[in-house]
Structures are given as C-alpha cells and as structure tokens.
Motif scaffolding. Structure first.
Motif, PDB file in Angstrom:
ATOM      1  N   TYR A 178       0.844  -1.201   0.000  1.00  0.00           N
ATOM      2  CA  TYR A 178       0.000   0.000   0.000  1.00  0.00           C
ATOM      3  C   TYR A 178       0.870   1.237   0.000  1.00  0.00           C
ATOM      4  O   TYR A 178       2.068   1.167   0.276  1.00  0.00           O
TER       5      TYR A 178
ATOM      6  N   LYS B  97       1.399   5.005   1.578  1.00  0.00           N
ATOM      7  CA  LYS B  97       1.076   5.878   2.713  1.00  0.00           C
ATOM      8  C   LYS B  97       2.141   6.960   2.751  1.00  0.00           C
ATOM      9  O   LYS B  97       3.339   6.657   2.661  1.00  0.00           O
TER      10      LYS B  97
ATOM     11  N   TYR C 238       4.705   0.682   0.897  1.00  0.00           N
ATOM     12  CA  TYR C 238       5.013  -0.250   1.979  1.00  0.00           C
ATOM     13  C   TYR C 238       4.745  -1.675   1.499  1.00  0.00           C
ATOM     14  O   TYR C 238       3.736  -1.935   0.842  1.00  0.00           O
TER      15      TYR C 238
ATOM     16  N   GLU D 218       5.802  -0.095  10.023  1.00  0.00           N
ATOM     17  CA  GLU D 218       4.605  -0.227  10.851  1.00  0.00           C
ATOM     18  C   GLU D 218       4.045  -1.628  10.731  1.00  0.00           C
ATOM     19  O   GLU D 218       4.459  -2.403   9.865  1.00  0.00           O
TER      20      GLU D 218
ATOM     21  N   SER E 161       0.676  -3.756   9.971  1.00  0.00           N
ATOM     22  CA  SER E 161      -0.637  -3.664   9.352  1.00  0.00           C
ATOM     23  C   SER E 161      -1.077  -5.080   9.008  1.00  0.00           C
ATOM     24  O   SER E 161      -0.286  -5.860   8.464  1.00  0.00           O
ATOM     25  N   ALA E 162      -2.306  -5.409   9.326  1.00  0.00           N
ATOM     26  CA  ALA E 162      -2.837  -6.757   9.067  1.00  0.00           C
ATOM     27  C   ALA E 162      -1.909  -7.828   9.647  1.00  0.00           C
ATOM     28  O   ALA E 162      -1.639  -8.848   9.020  1.00  0.00           O
ATOM     29  N   ASP E 163      -1.406  -7.576  10.856  1.00  0.00           N
ATOM     30  CA  ASP E 163      -0.507  -8.499  11.554  1.00  0.00           C
ATOM     31  C   ASP E 163       0.791  -8.790  10.800  1.00  0.00           C
ATOM     32  O   ASP E 163       1.425  -9.813  11.011  1.00  0.00           O
TER      33      ASP E 163
ATOM     34  N   MET F 293       5.345  -4.084   7.931  1.00  0.00           N
ATOM     35  CA  MET F 293       5.389  -3.431   6.626  1.00  0.00           C
ATOM     36  C   MET F 293       6.531  -2.428   6.607  1.00  0.00           C
ATOM     37  O   MET F 293       6.673  -1.610   7.515  1.00  0.00           O
TER      38      MET F 293
END
Length: 109
Positions: free
Chosen positions: A10, A12, A17, A75, A77-79, A82
């Motif tokens: 994605y 950001k 990432y 970070e 994200s979704a376990d 990333m």
C-alpha cells in the motif's frame, strides 16, 4: 522468481510499503537472515557484510550500526511488518522506478 504475497502493498505518505519477508527475499536476503524480535518490535536483515535494522514506529534505520534517518517509519498492518520499500532497498544497493500511470514500483539490484 514470482511470489504471491499474503497481504497487499500500500501507499502511505507517498511511500510504498511492502511486507518485510517479501522485501527481504526480493533483495536476496536468505530466509534464515530475516530476523524479527517481537518484544523489541525490531526487524533485522542480514546479507553478506550488511546488517540493516528497523524498529516499528521509528524513523531511524541502522545500517551496520550507523543511524540513517528515514522520512517514514515501518509499521504493523494486518498483523504483518510493513517496510518502506525504497529505504530498505536502498540500504542494500537497489534503485527504483515509479510508474504513476500503473502505480507500479520496480526495484533493480
């Protein structure tokens, strides 16, 4: 080698990432040299004589112990951990192109 990731990349803050494991494998980091410390929330990637370490939420990346300031932080994200693709790739000598029309990042080693 083509691989299917279990989570999608994605964008950001104008950065792409991608999941830690897939970035590392694409960079030629061996599976056993992709290390995750869940308590410290730190990822360490080792390839040859280069050791790159990032911490979730921190914009400081360590390359062989030397601090490099990134403009974004890794970070979860979704376990999944990333990573900002460009920063990690550049740490291992890769360069990138971005195709705005197709929203495609290409990494070259």
């Amino acid at each position: 080698i083509e691989q299917t990731m279990d989570v999608a990349p994605y964008i950001k803050d104008s950065r792409t990432y991608m999941p830690l494991r897939y970035v590392a494998l694409a960079l030629g980091v061996a599976e056993q040299n992709i290390l995750w410390d869940a308590v410290a929330q730190t990822a360490t990637l080792i390839k040859g004589d280069k050791v790159v370490q990032v911490k979730i939420g921190s914009t400081v990346m360590l390359i062989n112990g030397v601090s490099v300031n990134m403009d974004v932080a890794p970070e979860i994200s979704a376990d999944r951990t990333m990573l900002p693709l460009r920063w990690i790739g550049q740490a291992f000598g890769a360069d990138f192109t971005w195709d705005e029309a197709t929203q495609t990042a290409t990494m070259n080693l």
